[in-house]
Structure formats: structure tokens, C-alpha cells
Scaffold this active site. Structure first.
Site, PDB file in Angstrom:
ATOM      1  N   ASP A  32      49.571  57.575  27.504  1.00  0.00           N
ATOM      2  CA  ASP A  32      48.667  58.582  28.053  1.00  0.00           C
ATOM      3  C   ASP A  32      49.245  58.782  29.447  1.00  0.00           C
ATOM      4  O   ASP A  32      49.943  57.794  30.109  1.00  0.00           O
ATOM      5  CB  ASP A  32      47.404  57.740  28.275  1.00  0.00           C
ATOM      6  N   LEU A  60      64.143  48.306  13.479  1.00  0.00           N
ATOM      7  CA  LEU A  60      62.902  48.756  14.045  1.00  0.00           C
ATOM      8  C   LEU A  60      62.108  49.652  13.086  1.00  0.00           C
ATOM      9  O   LEU A  60      62.489  50.615  12.758  1.00  0.00           O
ATOM     10  CB  LEU A  60      62.665  49.322  15.412  1.00  0.00           C
ATOM     11  N   HIS A 113      55.041  66.205  29.124  1.00  0.00           N
ATOM     12  CA  HIS A 113      55.259  65.633  27.574  1.00  0.00           C
ATOM     13  C   HIS A 113      56.697  65.521  27.221  1.00  0.00           C
ATOM     14  O   HIS A 113      57.078  64.476  26.532  1.00  0.00           O
ATOM     15  CB  HIS A 113      54.476  66.651  26.716  1.00  0.00           C
TER      16      HIS A 113
HETATM   17  C1  IPE Z   1      45.033  59.650  23.748  1.00  0.00           C
HETATM   18  O1  IPE Z   1      44.963  60.097  24.918  1.00  0.00           O
HETATM   19  C2  IPE Z   1      45.691  60.238  22.552  1.00  0.00           C
HETATM   20  C3  IPE Z   1      47.181  60.289  22.638  1.00  0.00           C
HETATM   21  C4  IPE Z   1      47.849  59.419  23.647  1.00  0.00           C
HETATM   22  C5  IPE Z   1      47.928  60.715  21.885  1.00  0.00           C
HETATM   23  P1  IPE Z   1      43.924  61.127  25.288  1.00  0.00           P
HETATM   24  O2  IPE Z   1      44.426  61.697  26.619  1.00  0.00           O
HETATM   25  O3  IPE Z   1      43.862  62.283  24.379  1.00  0.00           O
HETATM   26  O4  IPE Z   1      42.578  60.364  25.465  1.00  0.00           O
HETATM   27  P2  IPE Z   1      41.232  60.803  26.018  1.00  0.00           P
HETATM   28  O5  IPE Z   1      40.807  62.211  25.858  1.00  0.00           O
HETATM   29  O6  IPE Z   1      41.510  60.532  27.680  1.00  0.00           O
HETATM   30  O7  IPE Z   1      40.298  59.921  25.607  1.00  0.00           O
HETATM   31  C1  IPE Z   2      49.113  61.978  26.549  1.00  0.00           C
HETATM   32  O1  IPE Z   2      49.177  62.526  27.802  1.00  0.00           O
HETATM   33  C2  IPE Z   2      49.931  62.756  25.498  1.00  0.00           C
HETATM   34  C3  IPE Z   2      48.778  63.415  24.769  1.00  0.00           C
HETATM   35  C4  IPE Z   2      47.642  63.063  24.428  1.00  0.00           C
HETATM   36  C5  IPE Z   2      49.424  64.395  23.591  1.00  0.00           C
HETATM   37  P1  IPE Z   2      48.074  63.549  28.313  1.00  0.00           P
HETATM   38  O2  IPE Z   2      48.343  64.695  27.815  1.00  0.00           O
HETATM   39  O3  IPE Z   2      46.679  62.834  27.612  1.00  0.00           O
HETATM   40  O4  IPE Z   2      48.084  63.143  29.949  1.00  0.00           O
HETATM   41  P2  IPE Z   2      46.664  63.127  30.911  1.00  0.00           P
HETATM   42  O5  IPE Z   2      45.781  62.188  30.449  1.00  0.00           O
HETATM   43  O6  IPE Z   2      46.238  64.575  30.949  1.00  0.00           O
HETATM   44  O7  IPE Z   2      47.509  62.943  32.153  1.00  0.00           O
HETATM   45 MG    MG Z   3      45.301  61.755  28.392  1.00  0.00          MG
END
Ligand code: IPE
Ligand code: IPE
Ligand code: MG
Length: 262
Positions: free
Chosen positions: A29, A140, A46
Site C-alpha cells: 500500500d 520461490l 504503481h
Molecule cells: C489494499 O489497499 C489493497 C491492495 C494493496 C491491493 P487499499 O489502498 O485498497 O486499502 P484501503 O482502501 O486503504 O483499505
Molecule cells: C496500493 O497503493 C496499490 C493498489 C491498491 C492497487 P494505493 O493505490 O492504495 O496507494 P495509496 O494508498 O492511495 O497511497
Molecule cells: Mg491504499
């Protein structure tokens, strides 16, 4: 009451759990916030996140950690703006197309878990191709959770069990925790020992709900694109210090350790 020797001989000796995890599960995240901080569009975060995936895969291979599971796209991430979802799908397709051979060369066995029926035919074809290419690799075991949700997983497991019961192949009283675990999308994996979430949030966000029952949780403020080898070592060091009790007392664990080392 069994004596300590009896416990050590006849029950799982939890004091001998290794200091390195066998299975690490990660919520990657913070990509969007990383991009924003660098004045870049979210998709750049990303993209940079993919670099961290590469670092993590290599680090796990170097440490000989057998299983790594990464949460790439949750069943709730479809709620994001369509433009971001489309770009994430393009990135996923490109990664599958371009990284599969490299993973194969590195003896990685790749699996995708989640409801893949919602992906485009192209992505589904690329998933199948990458899984087939790497299926016999004994290095892995890398699992990518894509359109995965813990509730979806438990639900589809219940559906499979209900179908078996309706067909007369299974009695209600024969449904055990093992039956459920074997119907989960992750049935080919041991339960995670270490859960890592980057990006500062302290929640599970519908990741592996059943499987995380006794997993050690590790949270870091570091955003996923900035999660490097050093950060990974900090997570491992934190794990090594944990005393995993699985419901027992701390004294039991110490006693088991003394008996084992005697
Ligand atoms: C969780 O992250 C999902 C992934 C990393 C794929 P999110 O950014 O979607 O989670 P929330 O919405 O903050 O809980
Ligand atoms: C996690 O990073 C990746 C996915 C959920 C696909 P985020 O896109 O949730 O990044 P933040 O949380 O908005 O910084
Ligand atoms: Mg996020």
C-alpha cells in the site's frame, strides 16, 4: 495433566518455530501517496511499486523464504475511478507479459488467486500462460492476489462445500476447519507466518481473513515504492523477536525450548 516432557513429545513443538518466516503475505500500500509526494500521477506510483515487487522477490529468493503472497488488486479496488482501474489493468497485463519469462528463468512458480472471471480475456489468457510456464519451478512460490477478497474467498469455499453436500458427497458433521481451508483459493499455501502492510494503515482491508488467524502482523509507515531491502530486513528482524504462542502460555514455550535444547 500431561507433564512437560509429554507435551514436548506429543504436541507440535512451537518453541522450534524458525526465526525466518516460511510464508510472507504483503499488502503493498501507498503507491498513490508516493506518487503525489513526488508530484507524479498515481500510475507512476504503481509503476514504481513494481520495482519493489522485484526487490522483494529477489530478497525472498536470497533468504530462501519459500512462499511470498502479494495483494495486487482487491475486490473493492473496482470502486476507484475507471481511469485508474484501466491503467492498473494495463499494468497488470504488461507485467504478466513481460515478467513471466524472467520469473521462469529465476525458478519462480507463479500463481494468481482471486476471482479472475472479472478480468479481460487477454489478462485471463496471460495468467494461464504465466502459470503454465512456471508451474514446475521449485524455487520461490510467488502468489499474486488479484481481484481477491477474503470474504469472496470464504464465500466461494462455502459454495463448494454446499455443492458437495447437496450432491450427497459430504455430511454437515464432516465439515471441519481443514475442509474449509482446502476449499480456499490459497489451499496450496501454508498459512502466512508474517504479514507486512506498508503505507501506514493498520488494517487488513479484506485480505486473507481466514488464513491470518495466527500470523504475526507488521506495519510500516514506508510507502510501498520506497520499501527496499533494508526495510525488508527490519520486518524480518521484528518477526524473529516475536514469541509465537498459538494459545499457550509464555512459560510453556520457554519449557518446551529448554526440553528441546537439553
Ligand atoms: C489494499 O489497499 C489493497 C491492495 C494493496 C491491493 P487499499 O489502498 O485498497 O486499502 P484501503 O482502501 O486503504 O483499505
Ligand atoms: C496500493 O497503493 C496499490 C493498489 C491498491 C492497487 P494505493 O493505490 O492504495 O496507494 P495509496 O494508498 O492511495 O497511497
Ligand atoms: Mg491504499
Amino acid at each position: 495433566m500431561p507433564d512437560e516432557k509429554h507435551i514436548a513429545d506429543n504436541e507440535e513443538d512451537v518453541s522450534s518455530y524458525p526465526s525466518l518466516p516460511t510464508h510472507i503475505a504483503v499488502i503493498m500500500d501507498g503507491n498513490g501517496r508516493w506518487a503525489k509526494r513526488h508530484g507524479l500521477p498515481r500510475i507512476s506510483g504503481h509503476r514504481r511499486g513494481l520495482e519493489s515487487v522485484r526487490t522483494m522477490v529477489k530478497a525472498c529468493a536470497d533468504y530462501k523464504i519459500p512462499y511470498l503472497t502479494l495483494f495486487a488488486f482487491s475486490s473493492e479496488n473496482w470502486r476507484r475511478p475507471p481511469a485508474e482501474v484501466n491503467l492498473l489493468m494495463d499494468l497488470f497485463a504488461n507485467a504478466l507479459e513481460q515478467k513471466a519469462r524472467r520469473l521462469h528463468e529465476n525458478n519462480v512458480c507463479l500463481r494468481i488467486v482471486g476471482d479472475t472471471s472479472r478480468f479481460s480475456p487477454k489478462i485471463r489468457m496471460l495468467i494461464q500462460r504465466a502459470e503454465t510456464l512456471t508451474r514446475n519451478n521449485d524455487g520461490l512460490k510467488l502468489t499474486i492476489a488479484a481481484n481477491y477478497g477474503g470474504r469472496w474467498d470464504v464465500t466461494q469455499a462455502c459454495q463448494r462445500i454446499a455443492r458437495d453436500a447437496a450432491a450427497g458427497n459430504l455430511k454437515a458433521e464432516d465439515v471441519t476447519e481443514d475442509t474449509i481451508a482446502q476449499c480456499l483459493a490459497t489451499s496450496f499455501l501454508p498459512e502466512p507466518d508474517l504479514f507486512i502492510r506498508t503505507g501506514g494503515e493498520r488494517r487488513v482491508s479484506n485480505f486473507l481473513l481466514w488464513q491470518l488467524a495466527y500470523t504475526e502482523l507488521y506495519f510500516t509507515e514506508t510507502l510501498w515504492p520506497a520499501f527496499d531491502g533494508e526495510e525488508f530486513e527490519q520486518a524480518l528482524a521484528s518477526f524473529a523477536k516475536r514469541e509465537r504462542r498459538f494459545g499457550r502460555t509464555g512459560d510453556q514455550i520457554v519449557n518446551q525450548r529448554q526440553i528441546r535444547n537439553a
